[in-house]
Design a protein around this motif. Sequence first.
Motif, short mmCIF file in Angstrom:
data_model
loop_
_atom_site.label_atom_id
_atom_site.label_comp_id
_atom_site.label_asym_id
_atom_site.label_seq_id
_atom_site.Cartn_x
_atom_site.Cartn_y
_atom_site.Cartn_z
N THR A 42 0.82 -1.21 0.00
CA THR A 42 0.00 0.00 0.00
C THR A 42 0.85 1.26 0.00
O THR A 42 2.06 1.21 0.24
CB THR A 42 -0.91 0.02 1.23
N VAL A 43 0.19 2.38 -0.26
CA VAL A 43 0.88 3.67 -0.26
C VAL A 43 1.53 3.93 1.10
O VAL A 43 2.70 4.34 1.18
CB VAL A 43 -0.10 4.81 -0.60
N ALA A 44 0.77 3.70 2.16
CA ALA A 44 1.29 3.96 3.50
C ALA A 44 2.53 3.11 3.79
O ALA A 44 3.51 3.59 4.38
CB ALA A 44 0.21 3.68 4.55
N GLN A 45 2.50 1.84 3.38
CA GLN A 45 3.64 0.96 3.61
C GLN A 45 4.87 1.42 2.84
O GLN A 45 5.99 1.43 3.36
CB GLN A 45 3.27 -0.47 3.22
N VAL A 46 4.67 1.81 1.57
CA VAL A 46 5.79 2.27 0.75
C VAL A 46 6.41 3.53 1.34
O VAL A 46 7.64 3.67 1.43
CB VAL A 46 5.33 2.53 -0.70
N VAL A 47 5.56 4.47 1.77
CA VAL A 47 6.05 5.72 2.35
C VAL A 47 6.83 5.44 3.64
O VAL A 47 7.92 6.00 3.85
CB VAL A 47 4.89 6.69 2.62
N PHE A 110 14.45 5.27 -10.11
CA PHE A 110 13.17 5.01 -9.44
C PHE A 110 13.36 4.65 -7.97
O PHE A 110 12.53 5.01 -7.12
CB PHE A 110 12.41 3.89 -10.15
N THR A 111 14.44 3.95 -7.65
CA THR A 111 14.71 3.60 -6.25
C THR A 111 14.96 4.85 -5.42
O THR A 111 14.43 5.01 -4.31
CB THR A 111 15.93 2.66 -6.16
N ILE A 112 15.79 5.75 -5.95
CA ILE A 112 16.06 7.01 -5.24
C ILE A 112 14.78 7.84 -5.14
O ILE A 112 14.49 8.45 -4.10
CB ILE A 112 17.16 7.80 -5.96
N ALA A 113 14.00 7.85 -6.22
CA ALA A 113 12.74 8.61 -6.22
C ALA A 113 11.78 8.08 -5.18
O ALA A 113 11.05 8.86 -4.53
CB ALA A 113 12.10 8.57 -7.60
N GLN A 116 13.09 9.43 -1.79
CA GLN A 116 13.08 10.89 -1.73
C GLN A 116 11.65 11.43 -1.74
O GLN A 116 11.34 12.39 -1.02
CB GLN A 116 13.87 11.46 -2.91
N ALA A 117 10.79 10.83 -2.55
CA ALA A 117 9.39 11.28 -2.59
C ALA A 117 8.69 11.02 -1.27
O ALA A 117 7.86 11.82 -0.83
CB ALA A 117 8.66 10.58 -3.73
N ALA A 118 9.04 9.90 -0.63
CA ALA A 118 8.44 9.61 0.67
C ALA A 118 8.82 10.66 1.70
O ALA A 118 7.99 11.13 2.49
CB ALA A 118 8.88 8.23 1.15
N LEU A 119 10.08 11.10 1.69
CA LEU A 119 10.54 12.12 2.63
C LEU A 119 9.97 13.50 2.30
O LEU A 119 9.77 14.32 3.20
CB LEU A 119 12.07 12.19 2.60
N SER A 120 9.72 13.73 1.02
CA SER A 120 9.24 15.05 0.60
C SER A 120 7.73 15.20 0.69
O SER A 120 7.18 16.24 0.32
CB SER A 120 9.70 15.31 -0.85
N GLY A 121 7.06 14.16 1.13
CA GLY A 121 5.61 14.25 1.28
C GLY A 121 4.85 14.06 -0.02
O GLY A 121 3.78 14.66 -0.20
N HIS A 122 5.37 13.22 -0.90
CA HIS A 122 4.70 12.91 -2.17
C HIS A 122 4.41 11.42 -2.23
O HIS A 122 5.07 10.67 -2.96
CB HIS A 122 5.56 13.33 -3.36
N PRO A 123 3.42 10.96 -1.49
CA PRO A 123 3.17 9.52 -1.39
C PRO A 123 2.81 8.86 -2.71
O PRO A 123 3.22 7.73 -2.98
CB PRO A 123 2.01 9.43 -0.39
N THR A 124 2.05 9.56 -3.55
CA THR A 124 1.66 8.98 -4.83
C THR A 124 2.88 8.75 -5.72
O THR A 124 3.01 7.71 -6.38
CB THR A 124 0.66 9.90 -5.56
N LEU A 127 4.81 5.71 -4.44
CA LEU A 127 4.19 4.45 -4.84
C LEU A 127 4.43 4.17 -6.32
O LEU A 127 4.73 3.03 -6.71
CB LEU A 127 2.69 4.47 -4.54
N ALA A 128 4.32 5.20 -7.15
CA ALA A 128 4.55 5.02 -8.59
C ALA A 128 5.99 4.59 -8.85
O ALA A 128 6.24 3.72 -9.70
CB ALA A 128 4.24 6.33 -9.33
N ALA A 129 6.93 5.17 -8.12
CA ALA A 129 8.34 4.79 -8.28
C ALA A 129 8.55 3.34 -7.84
O ALA A 129 9.30 2.60 -8.49
CB ALA A 129 9.22 5.72 -7.45
N PHE A 130 7.88 2.94 -6.77
CA PHE A 130 7.98 1.56 -6.30
C PHE A 130 7.43 0.59 -7.34
O PHE A 130 8.04 -0.44 -7.64
CB PHE A 130 7.22 1.39 -4.98
#
Length: 230
Positions: A42-47, A110-113, A116-124, A127-130
């Motif tokens: 899920t999004v929450a788990q990925v973040v 994509f791994t770095i994204a 980094q997106a999780a830390l920057s508050g971009h959950p969507t 998840l897309a990068a994952f």
Amino acid sequence: MMSARLARILIALCGILGTILLGLYFGIGFSVGLAQLPPDTTVAQVVNLGKAYRNLWFMGTWLQATGSLFSVIFFLALVQRAGRVSSLAGLLTIVGSTVLLAVVLVEGVFTIALAQAALSGHPTSSLAAFDAMSMFTYVYAIVPAPVIFLSLGTILISSRLLPLAFGYVAFALGVAFVLAGFIGLFTTPLLTIIVLSLQALWVLVTAITLLLNAGAMTQATDRLNLASEA
């Protein structure tokens, strides 16, 4: 000018270092569960994973990219030492190695994204990068791996760089990757991971063989290279 013996030692070390770095990449991923995340995470788990393991995601990217680079140097050096750079199999090895590095680097982005997106508050975005990152296991077995090992196998079988068994095993790995790439699309990438383990073993044994025979095989190979270039 670098001696032929030193060149062989450096080539062998590239194969060994590449295998070690890639082994660390997969080993760390499996040890903390990052390499076993299900596709329905899920999004929450990925973040949460992106935040908690940010440094490991970044380290994993470096290990995979650097290990793959050393491995590619090893593959191309085998082609060069066998005197088959300008042959069709040699050119295909170059193409396959280029695709391999491209696949690894895009996966690294994509791994770095993801982290980094999780830390920057971009959950969507995280998840897309994952989702995109998890697809590269399939891609590797479809094109770069079969091309590299079928070509390397052909080269090693037709040259005297190494005992014939190394060429036949490399060719068999190429066939195994073809099957894994096709079957894995409809089942699980586990088959690809098994063949990857066999690939790592082949590279390690091949590199150690080159290292142990760095002095004894140099003169014979150089004579073959001169004959092929004549």
